[in-house]
Design a protein around this motif. Structure first.
Motif, PDB file in Angstrom:
ATOM      1  N   SER A  67     -13.080 -10.682  37.788  1.00 10.42           N
ATOM      2  CA  SER A  67     -13.173  -9.315  37.298  1.00 10.42           C
ATOM      3  C   SER A  67     -13.972  -9.226  35.986  1.00 10.42           C
ATOM      4  N   TRP A  68     -13.961 -10.317  35.200  1.00  7.94           N
ATOM      5  CA  TRP A  68     -14.783 -10.305  33.997  1.00  7.94           C
ATOM      6  C   TRP A  68     -16.264 -10.290  34.331  1.00  7.94           C
ATOM      7  N   LEU A  69     -16.647 -10.892  35.480  1.00  8.55           N
ATOM      8  CA  LEU A  69     -18.055 -10.829  35.907  1.00  8.55           C
ATOM      9  C   LEU A  69     -18.543  -9.385  35.922  1.00  8.55           C
ATOM     10  N   PHE A  70     -17.690  -8.500  36.447  1.00 11.44           N
ATOM     11  CA  PHE A  70     -18.092  -7.096  36.616  1.00 11.44           C
ATOM     12  C   PHE A  70     -18.258  -6.374  35.291  1.00 11.44           C
ATOM     13  N   ALA A  71     -17.533  -6.824  34.296  1.00 13.85           N
ATOM     14  CA  ALA A  71     -17.668  -6.176  32.997  1.00 13.85           C
ATOM     15  C   ALA A  71     -18.800  -6.815  32.178  1.00 13.85           C
ATOM     16  N   LEU A  72     -18.905  -8.129  32.247  1.00 11.88           N
ATOM     17  CA  LEU A  72     -19.779  -8.839  31.312  1.00 11.88           C
ATOM     18  C   LEU A  72     -21.241  -8.908  31.767  1.00 11.88           C
TER      19      LEU A  72
END
Lengths: 287, 193
Positions: A67-72
């Protein structure tokens, strides 16, 4: 099998290609920052569309590496485009370092909370941050000293080799996502071969470094990928960048291109050997 | 002033008696992890079930025989302790593809309401797994109760429920060899404190 091909190959390649066409049009109209942003978004969009196809929608707010992929990753394209807009080398470096300092504590927060003491957490944050900055700098240096297509090949090649590396490291999901990264980079690589527009690719090094570091970091810290194997894969582009200018002087453009890409790939092959020795593939139980 | 004090005192005494009565009825238990099992099974290739269990668990229950609605239970499982009989598979299950055990080291069930129907306690509560919280209902049947040879008192429950791993964000490989529905089995032995 068709699902795997769809999510890992077609989705990232098609989405990245579509967004790349928009990027090239913006660059032709004399909007380099917009072109850099759209090129970064082509990479990010292609890769994230693949993540959606393979693993479904992520949690929000982000709670894990996926899910951090989608933000970062999309945010990194904005950071990279702002640096292109300002155009100063010092500003680019400062934004990259600031970004690199911000990312590791977010992604590694669960380990810092549950497993690591403050010193170990600080060390791991610093390790990941340094890798991110060095990779972004390396990609840019290869693109400048040799050709943009060399930097994209030096990114796509190790990304493809990260597939077996991560699968041996007990994360088939992130292995698939590494394959998706390689396929998202493919239209960008082809675009860099035919494009005569300068500078459009300068929005790519930071998002690419961010994705690579997130995937290797996830494999090493959250799965079973040996840290030396992850380090070997990351060191390939660094070696190529260190030698890029000298190779360009001595071997000429074509020779330097081949030598740089080979230098980026060889350590990754050694990393696969390390991962193979320390963790056999999960074929015995067949999932 | 005095006329007010006496009824107040009586009311307080009555309230105290009522409260202490329910405290006496409610008994606190701890899970005996050595004699408890939390297991699961999931379809493999749609042709058979593969079993697994979690070796490390802890938890408490407050059981109120007279007023079951006042009962409560909390169970924690260390995800790292998953054991399916194949170490390679267990490593893969702990990875971000499935449980992501380093990010979400604990799975937890915390009851919010308890209903009793004969020997079956229907326990509704929040099940937290893989960073996702869902309300589930777990029917637990009392297997037996009694003194143990060491002077303690034990009671035991058995139950099962079904969840979907995709509901808890474990979506990798859906449609592949590993099924979506997971049957959970609980056999809990509790020691009165």
């Amino acid at each position: 099998m068709l699902d795997v091909l769809w999510g890992t190959v077609l989705v990232p390649a098609l989405v990245a290609a579509f967004l790349l066409v928009a990027a090239s049009r913006a660059t032709r109209r004399g909007l380099p920052a917009t072109g850099a942003l759209l090129a970064g978004l082509a990479l990010a969009g292609g890769h994230l569309a693949s993540v959606l196809a393979i693993a479904g929608s992520p949690a929000w707010p982000p709670v894990d590496a996926r899910s951090w992929l989608f933000a970062l990753v999309p945010t990194s394209t904005l950071v990279a485009a702002s640096a292109v807009l300002v155009g100063r080398r010092s500003f680019t470096l400062v934004t990259r370092i600031s970004w690199a300092v911000l990312v590791p504590p977010l992604v590694l927060a669960p380990l810092a909370r549950h497993a690591w003491g403050p010193w170990q957490a600080s060390l791991m944050f610093a390790l990941l941050a340094a890798t991110l900055v060095l990779l972004a700098e390396a990609f840019e240096r290869i693109g400048t000293a040799v050709r943009p297509s060399a930097f994209l090949a030096a990114g796509a090649g190790p990304a493809a080799l990260a597939v077996p590396l991560l699968v041996f490291g007990a994360s088939a999901l992130f292995g698939q996502l590494a394959g998706a990264l390689a396929w998202a980079l493919t239209p960008l690589f082809l675009g860099s071969v035919v494009s005569r527009e300068p500078g459009w690719w300068r929005g790519l090094p930071l998002p690419l470094a961010t994705v690579v570091v997130l995937m290797l970091g996830t494999g090493a810290f959250f799965a079973e990928l040996p840290l030396p194997a992850a380090g070997l894969l990351a060191s390939g582009p660094l070696l190529a960048a260190l030698a890029a200018r000298r190779l360009a002087r001595r071997l000429g453009p074509k020779g330097a291109w081949i030598a740089c890409v080979a230098l980026a790939l060889l350590p990754a092959l050694a990393g696969i050997a390390v991962a193979w020795v320390s963790y056999e593939p999960p074929g015995a139980y067949g999932y | 002033m005095r006329s007010l004090r006496f009824p107040t005192l009586v009311a307080l005494l009555l309230a105290g008696l009522t409260t202490s009565g329910s405290v006496l009825a409610a008994e606190t238990y701890e899970i005996d992890p050595v004699h408890s099992t939390i297991a699961f099974r999931i379809q493999h290739l749609g042709v058979a079930y593969t079993w697994g269990r979690f070796g490390a668990m802890s938890g408490q229950a407050v059981i109120d025989e007279q007023n079951p609605a006042a009962s409560s239970v909390q169970v924690e499982v260390k995800v790292e302790s998953i054991d399916t009989g194949d170490e390679k598979r267990d490593k893969h299950l702990r990875s971000p593809d499935f449980f992501d055990a380093k990010t979400f080291p604990v799975a937890r069930f915390t009851s919010t309401s308890v209903r009793r129907k004969g020997d079956v306690y229907e326990i509704t509560g929040t099940f937290e797994l893989h960073g996702v919280e869902k309300t589930i209902t777990l029917p637990l049947e009392r297997v037996g109760s009694g003194k143990d040879p060491w002077g303690g008192y034990r009671t035991g429950f058995s139950g099962r429920t079904t969840i979907r791993r995709s509901d808890f964000g474990m979506k990798w490989g859906l449609g592949g060899p590993v099924g979506d529905e997971v049957e959970l089995f609980f056999d809990l032995e509790l020691i009165r404190q």
